[in-house]
Write a protein that holds these residues in place. Structure first.
Motif, PDB file in Angstrom:
ATOM      1  N   GLY A 196       0.786  -1.229   0.000  1.00  0.00           N
ATOM      2  CA  GLY A 196       0.000   0.000   0.000  1.00  0.00           C
ATOM      3  C   GLY A 196       0.810   1.266   0.000  1.00  0.00           C
ATOM      4  O   GLY A 196       0.396   2.280  -0.568  1.00  0.00           O
ATOM      5  N   ASP A 197       1.992   1.261   0.633  1.00  0.00           N
ATOM      6  CA  ASP A 197       2.815   2.470   0.672  1.00  0.00           C
ATOM      7  C   ASP A 197       3.720   2.601  -0.540  1.00  0.00           C
ATOM      8  O   ASP A 197       4.452   3.584  -0.669  1.00  0.00           O
ATOM      9  N   GLY A 198       3.724   1.603  -1.472  1.00  0.00           N
ATOM     10  CA  GLY A 198       4.512   1.695  -2.688  1.00  0.00           C
ATOM     11  C   GLY A 198       5.993   1.480  -2.505  1.00  0.00           C
ATOM     12  O   GLY A 198       6.769   1.747  -3.426  1.00  0.00           O
ATOM     13  N   PRO A 242      -3.075  -3.873   1.601  1.00  0.00           N
ATOM     14  CA  PRO A 242      -2.616  -2.467   1.505  1.00  0.00           C
ATOM     15  C   PRO A 242      -2.083  -1.902   2.816  1.00  0.00           C
ATOM     16  O   PRO A 242      -1.084  -1.185   2.817  1.00  0.00           O
ATOM     17  N   SER A 243      -2.728  -2.213   3.929  1.00  0.00           N
ATOM     18  CA  SER A 243      -2.332  -1.585   5.192  1.00  0.00           C
ATOM     19  C   SER A 243      -1.583  -2.551   6.089  1.00  0.00           C
ATOM     20  O   SER A 243      -1.564  -2.376   7.304  1.00  0.00           O
ATOM     21  N   GLY A 244      -0.981  -3.567   5.542  1.00  0.00           N
ATOM     22  CA  GLY A 244      -0.269  -4.520   6.380  1.00  0.00           C
ATOM     23  C   GLY A 244       0.943  -5.087   5.688  1.00  0.00           C
ATOM     24  O   GLY A 244       1.346  -4.648   4.609  1.00  0.00           O
ATOM     25  N   SER A 245       1.518  -6.087   6.320  1.00  0.00           N
ATOM     26  CA  SER A 245       2.723  -6.705   5.772  1.00  0.00           C
ATOM     27  C   SER A 245       2.454  -8.110   5.263  1.00  0.00           C
ATOM     28  O   SER A 245       3.393  -8.884   5.098  1.00  0.00           O
ATOM     29  N   SER A 292      -8.284  -2.654   3.587  1.00  0.00           N
ATOM     30  CA  SER A 292      -7.792  -3.961   4.055  1.00  0.00           C
ATOM     31  C   SER A 292      -8.770  -4.681   4.975  1.00  0.00           C
ATOM     32  O   SER A 292      -8.358  -5.530   5.766  1.00  0.00           O
ATOM     33  N   THR A 293     -10.035  -4.384   4.911  1.00  0.00           N
ATOM     34  CA  THR A 293     -11.005  -5.048   5.787  1.00  0.00           C
ATOM     35  C   THR A 293     -11.692  -6.224   5.110  1.00  0.00           C
ATOM     36  O   THR A 293     -12.218  -7.105   5.805  1.00  0.00           O
ATOM     37  N   VAL A 294     -11.723  -6.266   3.774  1.00  0.00           N
ATOM     38  CA  VAL A 294     -12.439  -7.321   3.057  1.00  0.00           C
ATOM     39  C   VAL A 294     -11.497  -7.911   2.008  1.00  0.00           C
ATOM     40  O   VAL A 294     -10.801  -7.176   1.293  1.00  0.00           O
TER      41      VAL A 294
END
Length: 1193
Positions: A196-198, A242-245, A292-294
């Motif tokens: 997500g952070d590119g 997107p919001s995780g690893s 990143s919830t679904v």
């Protein structure tokens, strides 16, 4: 505990483009869809149902005309107003949407297999047919080209500590060489996905050596970071959260099909199993939504039927929330699936038959809506074919329903007494209705026939029905609310107002629920609010959400970060919250608890209220404070409902003098109910007396312990009465409900300290009671037996005196000692002197007794020491001590009483004259009581000359002139009177006027300097004010000398506060020395004193003017009258200038948008007077006093 509820679905099937869609991209600025086929790129507007733009890719020979071409990627580029298309033949095409021009920005001879842009669209990665990665900028300038298959692990290679090698470890029963190749249906194309952070991207590709897929992670500079371990059965789908690893992929096991997660170092980190068999489906793609919830799983089963599943995670358990199936028709199968870039729960889908589908979901907590006690507060959680009815932390549940097909929607019955029934809509189009204890009813959608119909303009995204009013509220997509009335079950009537456009009330609400008359909501600031709907307005809601809440604000409760409301238990105070990690917590919101308690107290359900307050630690004083009048009228009901001695005692011991409805549990500001006023008197005493009287009338034996508690708990504990009641129990027969004396005494010792109870028992003079108390205590007999044995040997009155003196009850001791006879009078008078019980002692003896005279003399000596000699003289005079009384009167300058006593003695004339001369000369003249001194000198000392001199000194001109002519001493007029008249008040008046002008001028200068200092941000010395230490420590503009002054001020403040001369020290700070911190305050005080002293001279000046006129000193009199008048006028005119309007308010700190940091700091550091340094009020001048002589005008 939340489900996905479909809010809106948009289907566009009327359009048809060339070929078959292969991939698409969503334009975020316009909401249109860019679809790439084997022939063209088409821009489609799903809402309008029309084609906006279309450009052929075969005309420019980017794709072959026979339709065999393939587009491997398409991406909208909003910054460039273009769309980038990559073909399998190796062309990278830029399509300008504004000019409809195609431009080939690059070409790869070996062809392209994938294209992926970074999230910030600054970089683009291309995979080629030669298994290489090409990285370019957004302007398509090549950066680097590297091979996909690298022998090195990457920069993140693990460190080996020598515990064995990978090759020597156990690899299962199949051996270390048993690596499963990729699936037969795998297209063997690389898959590229960005974090997500590119900063990182991952590539999944088939290894040429093993034929299995491996995942490699590269950084933004295209440097290999890590390579995944060999994962048997790893499939082609790949998507980075997107919001995780975590990187999501799918893996086929021998006995299951799973979605697995990898870390950026290539190691596996968790998985979940798909609800299918080993060879039942193949997963075509995995897609994370933007927040990143679904996780969407695009799959195809063996019957060629495709579908999309939506999965969510909670408490480490994955839930299947939605299942979309499109049948076996190839034209209805999805060609590509993509989440909306901006709406997290928006999903776009394009089928092979050119149908565009758009879905918008929303989070919903499906809870039962009952308001009676029969509702179980159920919450339904969808998990594929399982339906969980939860009131326990997920994934555990109270009940679990297994349905024949995946569930997409669930709802509870809203009819009262049937709120535990639910209906579930499955993915195959059936509705199943479940009730408690009964089999499910399967209802196909085709049998649902509407009874009536009404057209609604706009798209309905939610609906709510009220069974009480029969109304239906519809929420439209554009924010409108439409209210309908269901009449006669056949027609729909729009009620007024027909539509309301909802304004945004609050933006920080994370969840809410309506329960009874309350709106409960949680906010992003980690609070839970409970607001009463009957008194709530939109403005009130905004104010409540913006306020921090006070210490006793019942509407506010702090909660854990990220908490959301799940449900409220009906007819209870329990509020269920779900934490971010998934576990549930039950809280009792203070507003709900107090509302239920107030209802119980209003309906006199005291036991129910008491149990609730004990359980939830609510102060029991609320039982009385809620409505004191009703409680006092219902004391018997309260006792009968509690029916427990322990509960009654607990209530009594918690009684406090404060009113909890104004301190701990205040009513909300706009609440209707308020506490009724109680009876006059002390609250604790009133409640204790009311309960005791009622208990004694009901059954004093049963409530014996509670009666004792009511005595002990009073404001002034009635321990003697309680001990006497315990003593009365001795020797009585113990009945069924009665309490023995031993039990009562043991309970009393639990309430009261044993030493205190021992002393009070001793104060009853009952030794049996004393022994009963000490026997139950832990006292050593050596401590009390000798003392008690000694007391028993004494005479009764002296015995009681000894006891009272031991207990420090000196008044009672004196009363008993006065009855012991004359032999103990010396001891009595010593007690009186030690404890200063003179007034009490005088009332215990006859006025004609020698004891009374001795006490009067002792009292007089004490009064003389206390500088009250006149009262001492009265005591001595009335008890016959005339000589000592005369001395006391002389010492207090009470000359009239002194002369009366002198005549009573009697004194000889010469001594009487000497006494009069001494009183006049050494006492009265020193006290400036000149008229009284003249009377003594004239009438008793027979010295008219001294009397006249005293009157002249005191400026009593008329009385002095009377004595001059009375005694024919006109010579004194020339020698004494006229010189005194001429000297008069002229010099004093001139000095006061000059001092007033000097102080007034200096005050203006000081004020001007301070104003300039504030404007320039200069800092002056801070006086000794409460804020001085705060700003002197925190300010960065304080100089070194300033710090030293602060230190000295601090020391002086400490010493002055600890001394006896505090006020004197405070006054010393008002120094007139130039440059001192409070110079302006000192000048104000000095000016006020000058005006007061000059204004007080009006009578003296009037008398002086008459004397000057009498002796023809008209010139001097005229000048004096003019000078005094000018002085008064000058001071009166200066009052508004000196005491400026708003002088008190000017001491407040100056803040605001036009203030600077220096000016604010200076305003905070300006002198603020303490309580003894307040700004004096402007003096009031007595303009009504007539002092001028009209003959001098």
């Amino acid at each position: 505990m939340r489900n996905l509820r479909l809010l809106k679905s948009l289907r566009c099937t009327e359009l048809q483009g060339p070929g078959t869609p292969q991939c698409f991209s969503v334009r975020t600025d316009t909401g249109t869809v860019l679809i790439a086929s084997e022939y063209s790129v088409t821009e489609l507007d799903p809402r309008a149902g029309q084609v906006l733009n279309e450009v052929s890719l075969t005309a420019e020979h980017y794709l072959p005309e026979d339709g065999s071409g393939t587009v491997v990627g398409i991406q909208d580029l909003p910054d460039q107003e273009s769309v980038c298309v990559a073909t399998a033949t190796g062309d990278v095409i830029l399509y300008n949407l504004s000019t409809n021009q195609l431009e080939c920005v690059g070409s790869v001879n070996s062809g392209l297999s994938a294209m992926s842009w970074s999230p910030d669209q600054e970089l683009v990665t291309l995979t080629t047919g030669q298994d290489t990665i090409i990285m370019m900028t957004k302007n398509f300038e090549p950066i680097i080209e590297v091979g996909i298959h690298q022998d090195d692990f990457g920069e993140g290679k693990f460190i080996t500590v020598g515990w064995g090698k990978k090759e020597t470890q156990f690899h299962g029963s199949e051996g270390k060489h048993a690596v499963q190749p990729a699936m037969s249906w795998d297209d063997r194309r690389p898959r590229v996905t960005w974090r997500g952070d590119g900063q990182l991207f991952a590539v999944s590709a088939v290894c040429p050596q093993t034929g299995a897929r491996k995942v490699r992670v590269w950084n933004r500079e295209c440097v290999l970071q890590s390579t995944s371990e060999t994962v048997n059965g790893l499939e082609q789908s790949l998507c980075w959260k997107p919001s995780g690893s975590l990187i999501a992929a799918t893996q086929r096991h021998p006995n299951k099909h799973s979605v697995v997660f990898m870390e950026k170092n290539g190691l596996l980190h968790g998985d979940f199993t798909l609800p299918f068999g080993k060879e039942q489906v193949k997963v075509k793609a995995l897609l994370w939504n933007s927040d990143s919830t679904v996780l969407a799983v695009w799959l195809e089963d063996m019957t060629r039927e495709e579908g999309v599943q939506l999965w969510t995670v909670c408490n480490y358990h994955w839930y299947l929330k939605q299942s979309l199936y499109f049948g076996s028709d190839p034209q209805r199968a999805p060609a590509d699936v993509s989440w909306d870039p901006e709406r997290p729960l928006g999903l776009h889908l394009v089928t092979r038959g050119w149908a565009s589908l758009t879905y918008d979901w929303g989070w919903s907590t499906d809870r039962s809506h009952g308001e009676d006690g029969q509702d179980n507060a159920n919450v339904a959680v969808i998990d594929g074919v399982f339906q969980s009815i939860c009131v326990v932390p997920p994934p555990m549940c109270a009940y679990e329903l297994q349905l024949p097909a995946p569930v997409n929607l669930v709802t509870f019955h809203r009819q009262p007494r049937r709120t535990n029934e639910l209906a579930a809509l499955t993915a195959d189009g059936h509705i199943l209705v479940y009730s408690q204890g009964g089999p499910p009813e399967k209802v196909p959608l085709t049998v649902c026939i509407p009874r009536s119909r009404a057209e609604v303009e706009g798209h309905v995204i939610s609906m709510c029905h009220s069974s009480n009013t029969g109304t239906v509220a519809l929420q439209l997509e554009d924010g409108q609310i439409r209210k309908f009335l269901w009449a006669l079950f056949t027609t729909l009537i729009v009620s007024l107002p027909p539509s309301v456009l909802l304004p945004q009330v609050a933006s920080n609400v994370s969840s809410f629920v309506v329960y009874d008359d309350f709106l409960l909501l949680t906010t992003h600031s980690h609070t839970c609010r409970c607001l009463r709907l009957s008194t709530l307005t939109v403005k009130g809601l905004q104010v409540a959400l913006a306020a921090d809440g006070g210490q006793n604000d019942e509407t506010l409760r702090r909660v854990e970060r990220g908490s959301r409301i799940v449900t409220v238990v009906p007819q209870d105070t329990r509020l269920i919250l779900q934490m971010p990690r998934g576990n549930l917590e039950t809280i009792h919101h203070r507003a709900l608890v107090l509302a239920q308690l107030r209802k119980c107290l209003d309906s006199q359900k005291f036991r129910e209220a008491f149990e609730c307050m004990r359980k939830l630690r609510i102060n029991l004083n609320l039982i009385y404070d809620h409505n004191p009048k009703v409680f006092l009228e219902s004391v018997e009901t309260f006792l009968r409902q509690l029916d427990s001695i322990n509960h009654i005692n607990l209530f009594l011991t918690e009684l406090k003098a404060e009113d909890t409805t104004t301190t701990m549990y205040p009513y909300p500001l706009n609440a209707t109910g308020q506490s009724a006023p109680g009876a006059c008197g002390k609250k604790v005493d009133i409640v204790c007396d009311a309960l005791r009287c009622t208990m004694e009338s009901m059954d004093q034996h049963k409530y014996c312990l509670s009666i004792l508690t009511s005595h002990v708990k009073k404001t002034v504990p009635e321990l003697e009465v309680a001990l006497q009641k315990v003593h009365e129990l001795r020797g009585k027969t113990v009945t069924t409900n009665a309490v023995s004396a031993e039990e009562a005494l043991k309970y009393l010792l639990f309430l009261v300290n044993v030493n205190e109870l021992y002393e009070h028992s001793l104060g009853t003079y009952d030794f049996d009671l004393v022994l009963m108390v000490v026997e139950k205590s832990q006292k050593d007999p050596k401590e009390y037996l000798p003392f008690l044995n000694m007391l028993k040997t004494l005479e009764p009155n002296y015995q009681r005196y000894t006891i009272d003196k031991h207990l420090k009850r000196y008044r009672k001791a004196l009363h008993h000692l006065s009855k012991c006879g004359e032999e103990h009078f010396t001891e009595a008078i010593n007690l009186v002197k030690d404890q200063r019980l003179y007034s009490e002692a005088l009332g215990l003896y006859p006025t004609d007794s020698p004891q009374y005279k001795a006490l009067s003399c002792a009292y007089a000596e004490y009064l003389v020491e206390q500088q009250q000699a006149e009262q001492a003289g009265l005591l001595l005079w009335r008890c016959g001590e005339a000589v000592r009384a005369l001395q006391a009167f002389v010492g207090s300058a009470s000359w009239r009483n002194a002369l009366c006593v002198a005549e009573q003695i009697p004194l000889p004339p010469d001594q009487l004259a000497l006494l009069a001369r001494d009183l006049a000369g050494t006492k009265l003249i020193e006290l400036r009581r000149y008229t009284e001194a003249a009377i003594l000198l004239e009438q008793y000392a027979k010295d008219c000359e001294e009397a006249i001199s005293a009157l002249i000194t005191g400026a009593v001109w008329e009385e002095a002139l009377r004595l001059v002519y009375l005694y024919n001493r006109q010579d004194i007029i020339e020698t004494n009177l006229k010189p005194a008249l001429l000297e008069g008040k002229t010099s004093y008046l001139e000095a006061q006027r000059a001092m007033f002008i000097r102080h007034k001028t200096r005050l203006a200068v000081v004020r001007e300097l301070k104003e300039k200092g504030f404007e320039n941000g200069l800092v002056h010395d801070v006086p000794d004010c409460p804020e001085a230490e705060l700003y002197s420590e925190a300010s960065s503009v304080m100089s070194g000398s300033r710090a030293g002054s602060k230190y000295s001020h601090s020391n002086s403040r400490i010493s002055s506060r600890s001394s006896k001369n505090r006020r004197k020290a405070e006054r010393k700070k008002l120094s007139l020395k130039e440059g001192t911190p409070l110079e302006d305050m000192a000048l104000l005080h000095a000016l006020a004193e000058i005006i007061h002293s000059v204004d007080k001279m009006r009578e003296e000046v009037h008398s002086l003017l008459k004397g000057l006129m009498l002796f023809q000193f008209d010139g001097q009199a005229g000048r004096l009258q003019q000078a005094y008048g000018e002085a008064l006028q000058m001071m009166e005119v200066a009052l508004p200038e000196v005491w400026q309007e708003g002088l008190q308010q000017s001491q407040a700190p100056i803040t605001g948008p036009n203030s600077t940091a220096n000016s604010i700091m200076a305003s905070f550091q300006q002198p603020r007077p303490s309580s003894t340094q307040e700004t004096p009020p402007p003096p009031k001048m007595r303009n009504g006093v007539k002092w001028k002589l009209s003959i001098l005008k």
